[in-house]
Design a protein around this motif. Structure first.
Motif, PDB file in Angstrom:
ATOM      1  N   LEU A 361      -8.088  30.949 -90.761  1.00  0.00           N
ATOM      2  CA  LEU A 361      -7.596  31.193 -89.410  1.00  0.00           C
ATOM      3  C   LEU A 361      -7.698  29.921 -88.576  1.00  0.00           C
ATOM      4  O   LEU A 361      -8.624  29.127 -88.743  1.00  0.00           O
ATOM      5  N   GLY A 362      -6.762  29.747 -87.635  1.00  0.00           N
ATOM      6  CA  GLY A 362      -6.837  28.639 -86.704  1.00  0.00           C
ATOM      7  C   GLY A 362      -6.517  27.294 -87.332  1.00  0.00           C
ATOM      8  O   GLY A 362      -6.110  27.193 -88.492  1.00  0.00           O
ATOM      9  N   PHE A 363      -6.720  26.222 -86.523  1.00  0.00           N
ATOM     10  CA  PHE A 363      -6.335  24.890 -86.994  1.00  0.00           C
ATOM     11  C   PHE A 363      -7.174  24.423 -88.171  1.00  0.00           C
ATOM     12  O   PHE A 363      -6.687  23.706 -89.051  1.00  0.00           O
ATOM     13  N   THR A 364      -8.446  24.835 -88.227  1.00  0.00           N
ATOM     14  CA  THR A 364      -9.250  24.439 -89.387  1.00  0.00           C
ATOM     15  C   THR A 364      -8.801  25.204 -90.621  1.00  0.00           C
ATOM     16  O   THR A 364      -8.797  24.660 -91.728  1.00  0.00           O
ATOM     17  N   GLY A 365      -8.425  26.468 -90.416  1.00  0.00           N
ATOM     18  CA  GLY A 365      -7.933  27.264 -91.540  1.00  0.00           C
ATOM     19  C   GLY A 365      -6.628  26.736 -92.093  1.00  0.00           C
ATOM     20  O   GLY A 365      -6.373  26.818 -93.303  1.00  0.00           O
ATOM     21  N   ARG A 366      -5.788  26.170 -91.230  1.00  0.00           N
ATOM     22  CA  ARG A 366      -4.522  25.584 -91.670  1.00  0.00           C
ATOM     23  C   ARG A 366      -4.709  24.145 -92.150  1.00  0.00           C
ATOM     24  O   ARG A 366      -3.739  23.463 -92.473  1.00  0.00           O
ATOM     25  N   GLU A 367      -5.946  23.678 -92.148  1.00  0.00           N
ATOM     26  CA  GLU A 367      -6.307  22.325 -92.568  1.00  0.00           C
ATOM     27  C   GLU A 367      -5.594  21.260 -91.741  1.00  0.00           C
ATOM     28  O   GLU A 367      -5.173  20.219 -92.244  1.00  0.00           O
ATOM     29  N   GLU A 368      -5.499  21.536 -90.440  1.00  0.00           N
ATOM     30  CA  GLU A 368      -4.930  20.568 -89.509  1.00  0.00           C
ATOM     31  C   GLU A 368      -6.017  19.651 -88.931  1.00  0.00           C
ATOM     32  O   GLU A 368      -5.713  18.597 -88.375  1.00  0.00           O
ATOM     33  N   GLY A 369      -7.246  20.082 -89.044  1.00  0.00           N
ATOM     34  CA  GLY A 369      -8.351  19.292 -88.515  1.00  0.00           C
ATOM     35  C   GLY A 369      -9.682  19.831 -88.982  1.00  0.00           C
ATOM     36  O   GLY A 369      -9.753  20.870 -89.669  1.00  0.00           O
ATOM     37  N   ILE A 370     -10.745  19.122 -88.633  1.00  0.00           N
ATOM     38  CA  ILE A 370     -12.121  19.537 -88.948  1.00  0.00           C
ATOM     39  C   ILE A 370     -12.909  19.549 -87.650  1.00  0.00           C
ATOM     40  O   ILE A 370     -12.759  18.655 -86.810  1.00  0.00           O
ATOM     41  N   ALA A 371     -13.731  20.560 -87.488  1.00  0.00           N
ATOM     42  CA  ALA A 371     -14.583  20.682 -86.301  1.00  0.00           C
ATOM     43  C   ALA A 371     -16.046  20.651 -86.719  1.00  0.00           C
ATOM     44  O   ALA A 371     -16.386  20.907 -87.880  1.00  0.00           O
ATOM     45  N   ALA A 372     -16.897  20.348 -85.769  1.00  0.00           N
ATOM     46  CA  ALA A 372     -18.349  20.361 -86.019  1.00  0.00           C
ATOM     47  C   ALA A 372     -19.063  20.783 -84.759  1.00  0.00           C
ATOM     48  O   ALA A 372     -18.641  20.441 -83.635  1.00  0.00           O
ATOM     49  N   GLN A 373     -20.114  21.552 -84.936  1.00  0.00           N
ATOM     50  CA  GLN A 373     -21.003  21.869 -83.822  1.00  0.00           C
ATOM     51  C   GLN A 373     -22.414  21.479 -84.237  1.00  0.00           C
ATOM     52  O   GLN A 373     -22.749  21.490 -85.423  1.00  0.00           O
ATOM     53  N   ALA A 374     -23.211  21.090 -83.251  1.00  0.00           N
ATOM     54  CA  ALA A 374     -24.556  20.595 -83.562  1.00  0.00           C
ATOM     55  C   ALA A 374     -25.521  20.996 -82.466  1.00  0.00           C
ATOM     56  O   ALA A 374     -25.131  21.237 -81.317  1.00  0.00           O
ATOM     57  N   SER A 375     -26.779  21.056 -82.835  1.00  0.00           N
ATOM     58  CA  SER A 375     -27.847  21.278 -81.860  1.00  0.00           C
ATOM     59  C   SER A 375     -28.986  20.326 -82.186  1.00  0.00           C
ATOM     60  O   SER A 375     -29.148  19.898 -83.335  1.00  0.00           O
ATOM     61  N   ALA A 376     -29.754  19.998 -81.151  1.00  0.00           N
ATOM     62  CA  ALA A 376     -30.904  19.097 -81.332  1.00  0.00           C
ATOM     63  C   ALA A 376     -32.017  19.549 -80.406  1.00  0.00           C
ATOM     64  O   ALA A 376     -31.774  19.875 -79.244  1.00  0.00           O
ATOM     65  N   SER A 377     -33.241  19.585 -80.918  1.00  0.00           N
ATOM     66  CA  SER A 377     -34.413  19.911 -80.109  1.00  0.00           C
ATOM     67  C   SER A 377     -35.280  18.670 -80.001  1.00  0.00           C
ATOM     68  O   SER A 377     -35.536  17.990 -80.995  1.00  0.00           O
ATOM     69  N   VAL A 378     -35.734  18.379 -78.779  1.00  0.00           N
ATOM     70  CA  VAL A 378     -36.584  17.213 -78.558  1.00  0.00           C
ATOM     71  C   VAL A 378     -37.764  17.624 -77.698  1.00  0.00           C
ATOM     72  O   VAL A 378     -37.706  18.581 -76.940  1.00  0.00           O
ATOM     73  N   ARG A 379     -38.851  16.878 -77.845  1.00  0.00           N
ATOM     74  CA  ARG A 379     -40.020  17.081 -76.993  1.00  0.00           C
ATOM     75  C   ARG A 379     -40.099  15.912 -76.029  1.00  0.00           C
ATOM     76  O   ARG A 379     -40.186  14.755 -76.435  1.00  0.00           O
ATOM     77  N   ILE A 380     -40.081  16.216 -74.727  1.00  0.00           N
ATOM     78  CA  ILE A 380     -40.172  15.181 -73.705  1.00  0.00           C
ATOM     79  C   ILE A 380     -41.654  14.873 -73.454  1.00  0.00           C
ATOM     80  O   ILE A 380     -42.457  15.765 -73.208  1.00  0.00           O
ATOM     81  N   GLU A 381     -41.985  13.571 -73.521  1.00  0.00           N
ATOM     82  CA  GLU A 381     -43.382  13.170 -73.412  1.00  0.00           C
ATOM     83  C   GLU A 381     -43.623  12.171 -72.275  1.00  0.00           C
ATOM     84  O   GLU A 381     -44.753  11.907 -71.922  1.00  0.00           O
ATOM     85  N   ARG A 382     -42.591  11.629 -71.705  1.00  0.00           N
ATOM     86  CA  ARG A 382     -42.762  10.631 -70.657  1.00  0.00           C
ATOM     87  C   ARG A 382     -41.500  10.503 -69.818  1.00  0.00           C
ATOM     88  O   ARG A 382     -40.468  11.036 -70.173  1.00  0.00           O
TER      89      ARG A 382
END
Length: 382
Positions: A361-382
């Motif tokens: 389904l959609g543009f990725t299903g038709r192999e028109e493009g590639i998508a990516a999603q990402a998450s990152a967790s960080v600890r703030i110390e200063r």
């Protein structure tokens, strides 16, 4: 009155801890690990000399961590802990202390009662160390398989501070030069000195991992500031012979179109890290209108985001999901994880790379493009 000296050993590299900042200089509830260890001894008012042993290349870190404490010049340590302690003892020798306590900088939660108990014991013995009895069942292992249970009665876990009559410890260290003994009690024992065990404290643990640092933070009542960022990116597929995903070149019947190398996975992850610290997005830092970034390796973008995070804290973990029908990601997943870990300077176990399709389904299903999603967790110390 007898003269008391304390040696704070901070010459380690912190390789087991990981990260670019050695553990003794890491922030801990508004201070640093090293400063808290030093202040524990200063607060007793019982030490005429407190000397810290460091690596020469850590001098700027040391000066920042101990600013205002009025300490003498640090002693430069040797190749091993044993060498480092002996260097400090030789520095102290002209000052002729009667008693010396040796403490690991990575034990910042040492309490005054433990320090006092070690000093009190030295009134009647030549050596005394803080220790706690072993309470867990101990297993002997053979190739990762339990091969028997060790009787824990009479077993103690050594801590620091470890205290000694100064002349006896200096002589013992000189005699043991070149050996590979794990602590000062072992050096003393090698010379036939009886070592008294005195009550330590379970909170006087050694910081060796991120989990230890978090535990210390909680015990000190400091709020742990954990933040999460997310990122999403899409690139069109055009005629070509390979795609670059999460830093890995994969032969394919098309390539991703973009101003840089169009690595959609690293772009999404860069945005996730920037988002976690409120530092904008990838386009602000690397605008596509800037010819410097034409065809650029996206690893540079991710490394820049990682540097910005490290200026304020620690990357705890990252997670990338690639959305495409082809190429198949499974055969390349391990290489992607390793490459991301290398760029970020973190353990591979803190990196996750996954892939899914959109069921044609959609543009990725038709192999028109590639998508990516990402998450990152960080600890703030200063």
């Amino acid at each position: 009155m007898p003269r008391h000296a304390a040696v704070i050993v901070a010459a380690g590299t912190g390789e087991r801890f990981g990260g670019s900042l050695p553990k003794q200089y890491r922030p801990l509830a508004g201070s640093s690990v090293l400063r808290r260890s030093v202040e524990a001894f200063r607060a007793t008012g019982r030490f005429d000399d407190i000397v810290v042993v460091i690596r020469d290349e850590h001098r700027p870190l040391y000066e920042a961590a101990t600013a205002g404490l009025g300490l003498p010049e640090p002693v430069i340590g040797g190749a091993t802990r044993q060498d480092s302690v002996r260097a400090a003892l030789e520095w102290l020798a002209p000052r002729a202390p009667d008693l010396v306590l040796v403490h690991d900088a990575a034990r910042p939660l040492v309490d005054r009662a433990t320090i006092d108990r070690v000093l009190h014991a030295l009134a009647t013995v030549e050596a005394a160390i803080a220790a706690v009895p072993v309470v867990d069942t101990i297993k002997r292992a053979d190739s990762g398989i339990a091969a028997g249970t060790v009787d824990r009665s009479g077993l103690w876990q050594a801590q620091t501070p470890q205290g000694f009559r100064f002349p006896a410890l200096l002589a013992a260290h000189r005699a043991a030069a070149g050996e590979a003994l794990t602590d000062d009690a072992a050096v003393a024992e090698r010379q036939g000195i009886a070592v008294r065990l005195v009550e330590g404290h379970v909170d006087n643990f050694k910081i060796t991992t991120e989990a230890d640092l978090t535990r210390a933070e909680r015990l000190l009542g400091g709020a742990v500031d954990i933040r999460t960022g997310t990122g999403f990116d899409v690139h069109r597929l055009i005629t070509g012979d390979a795609v670059i995903l999460c830093g890995i070149r994969i032969p394919h019947a098309a390539k991703l179109e973009g101003h840089s190398d169009a690595d959609v996975g690293l772009h999404a992850l860069t945005d996730a890290l920037l988002g976690a610290i409120g530092a904008g997005d990838i386009g602000q830092h690397f605008p596509p209108s800037d010819e410097r970034w034409r065809g650029a390796d996206s690893a540079a973008f991710l490394a820049h985001a990682a540097d910005l995070v490290r200026a304020r804290g620690t990357i705890l973990n990252v997670d990338v999901t690639l959305l495409c029908e082809r190429p198949k990601i499974g055969p390349h997943r391990a290489a992607m994880v390793a490459r991301i870990a290398e760029i970020l300077g973190i353990d591979a176990e803190r990196v996750s790379v996954k892939a899914t399709t959109t069921e044609r389904l959609g543009f990725t299903g038709r192999e028109e493009g590639i998508a990516a999603q990402a998450s990152a967790s960080v600890r703030i110390e200063r």
